[in-house]
Design an enzyme around this catalytic site. Structure first.
Site, PDB file in Angstrom:
ATOM      1  N   ILE A   5     -21.684  15.408 -14.688  1.00  0.00           N
ATOM      2  CA  ILE A   5     -20.309  16.100 -13.746  1.00  0.00           C
ATOM      3  C   ILE A   5     -19.309  15.212 -13.490  1.00  0.00           C
ATOM      4  CG2 ILE A   5     -21.969  17.700 -13.093  1.00  0.00           C
ATOM      5  CD1 ILE A   5     -21.990  16.560 -10.429  1.00  0.00           C
ATOM      6  N   GLY A   6     -19.281  14.092 -13.854  1.00  0.00           N
ATOM      7  CA  GLY A   6     -18.168  13.205 -13.674  1.00  0.00           C
ATOM      8  C   GLY A   6     -18.512  11.746 -13.895  1.00  0.00           C
ATOM      9  N   PHE A   9     -16.678   3.293 -11.650  1.00  0.00           N
ATOM     10  CA  PHE A   9     -17.840   2.820 -10.935  1.00  0.00           C
ATOM     11  C   PHE A   9     -19.039   3.417 -11.631  1.00  0.00           C
ATOM     12  CE2 PHE A   9     -14.464   2.490  -7.771  1.00  0.00           C
ATOM     13  CZ  PHE A   9     -14.784   1.222  -7.181  1.00  0.00           C
ATOM     14  N   GLY A  10     -19.042   4.358 -12.379  1.00  0.00           N
ATOM     15  CA  GLY A  10     -20.295   4.784 -13.235  1.00  0.00           C
ATOM     16  C   GLY A  10     -20.173   6.464 -13.379  1.00  0.00           C
ATOM     17  N   VAL A  20     -21.869  10.300 -12.815  1.00  0.00           N
ATOM     18  CA  VAL A  20     -22.370  11.225 -11.770  1.00  0.00           C
ATOM     19  C   VAL A  20     -23.074  12.120 -12.465  1.00  0.00           C
ATOM     20  CG1 VAL A  20     -22.059  12.258  -9.592  1.00  0.00           C
ATOM     21  CG2 VAL A  20     -20.724  10.474 -10.063  1.00  0.00           C
ATOM     22  N   ASP A  48      -9.745   3.305  -0.580  1.00  0.00           N
ATOM     23  CA  ASP A  48      -9.580   3.805  -1.896  1.00  0.00           C
ATOM     24  C   ASP A  48      -9.356   5.329  -1.697  1.00  0.00           C
ATOM     25  OD1 ASP A  48      -8.956   3.459  -4.535  1.00  0.00           O
ATOM     26  OD2 ASP A  48     -10.958   3.735  -5.140  1.00  0.00           O
TER      27      ASP A  48
END
Length: 335
Positions: free
Chosen positions: A50-51, A55-56, A58, A137
């Site tokens: 879903i994203g 960073f990685g 999801v 952030d």
């Protein structure tokens, strides 16, 4: 000598194992096994993605939480990269979020650190806030919306935790420069000191993007020299629908958040109050406009309110846009 060497060997072996396992109190946060995570995401099936971010990735997953028989929907972030910096950010996010509950913070319900994997599991569980937090952030990409369009602030890997209770004292700490280009507090860039007011600046950029419905990087290319200035930069969907008093209040908050120094910026508490005031001004203006257009008075009207899109547009002839245009010029000059 042999016994000494053996003792030293055991000490460092134990220490290495402890660092690798990273023992974490279960009462603070659920520690999931990799098998549970794999089952929840169907072995990280890409159809459940879903994203993605730097960073990685999801995934949407279903997992049992707190001994419940039924599985519940969760967001599972599989953190990429194996650097020591990523490890620090992962642990910082887990340690921070396991202590925080707030309606507008994405809530951590568990994590997994196994076989080189670093995974965080999220849910939405509102409660209270225990610590002052400097996010570092804040940007539109990190503000998520749930099924009721309630915003949730996410991505706390770069965050810093302040003292246990909020106070009037400004939190200031030296930090390695980090954040997202275009959103970073210029005072932080100059001094290396991150403060609560650093997030206020970043939030000011978010407010500007909301008003214009464009990212700051796109807006930076639409410089005033090319003819793009306010009110032309306002989102066409919003233009004419935002009441003049509400718009003035919103622009004032945005400009104050984007001041060059933290001392000139409001606190986030003040920003919240001002935004609530802007909403009240909008609702009041809409109510007056509806009554006028229905040709009734407030005391006798029983007719249903008109939808906003059916009402005549507001006009902004008496609004000065000079301050927000000046702020916009300064902002994009540094991008």
């Amino acid at each position: 000598m042999g016994l000494t060497a053996q003792s030293v060997s055991r000490f460092f072996s134990f220490r290495k194992k402890k660092q690798k396992d990273w023992a974490f109190p279960e009462e603070l946060c659920r520690r999931f096994t990799l098998a549970e995570i794999s089952a929840a995401t169907q072995c990280f099936d890409q159809t459940l993605c879903i994203g993605k971010s730097a960073f990685g990735t999801v995934y949407k997953g279903r997992i049992k939480v707190d001994g419940d028989e039924d599985r519940k929907d969760v967001a599972i972030q599989r953190i990429s990269g194996g650097s020591e910096r990523r490890m620090r950010e992962f642990r910082a996010e887990v340690q921070l979020l396991c202590q925080l509950r707030h309606p507008n913070l994405i809530s951590l319900i568990g994590f997994c650190q196994e076989n080189g994997e670093r995974i965080t599991v999220y849910d939405y569980m509102p409660n209270g806030v225990k610590h002052a937090v400097i996010h570092r952030d804040v940007k539109c990409f990190n503000v998520l919306l749930d099924q009721n369009l309630v915003p949730k602030l996410s991505s706390f890997g770069l965050s810093k935790m302040g003292p246990p209770a909020l106070s009037n004292a400004l939190i200031k700490m030296n930090s390695n420069l980090t954040g997202t280009f275009g959103y970073v507090d210029p005072e932080y860039l100059d001094s290396g000191n991150v403060t609560e007011k650093s997030d206020v600046y970043s939030f000011g950029v978010v407010l500007l993007e909301v008003l214009c419905a464009k990212s700051i990087l796109i807006l930076s290319n639409e410089r005033p020299g090319s003819g793009a200035i306010f009110p032309d930069l306002i989102d066409p969907f919003l233009k004419g629908k935002v009441a003049p008093d509400c718009l003035k209040k919103f622009m004032n908050i945005t400009v104050r958040c984007l001041r060059r120094t933290g001392a000139e910026r409001p606190t986030m508490g003040e920003v919240q109050v001002e935004l609530e005031c802007a909403l009240e001004l909008q609702e009041s203006a809409d109510a007056v406009k509806q009554l006028k257009e229905l040709g009734t008075s407030a005391s006798t009207s029983l007719a249903p309110p008109l939808p906003a899109y059916d009402m005549e547009d507001y006009t902004y002839e008496n609004i000065s846009f000079s301050e927000i245009n000046e702020t916009f010029c300064i902002l994009v000059r540094f991008i």
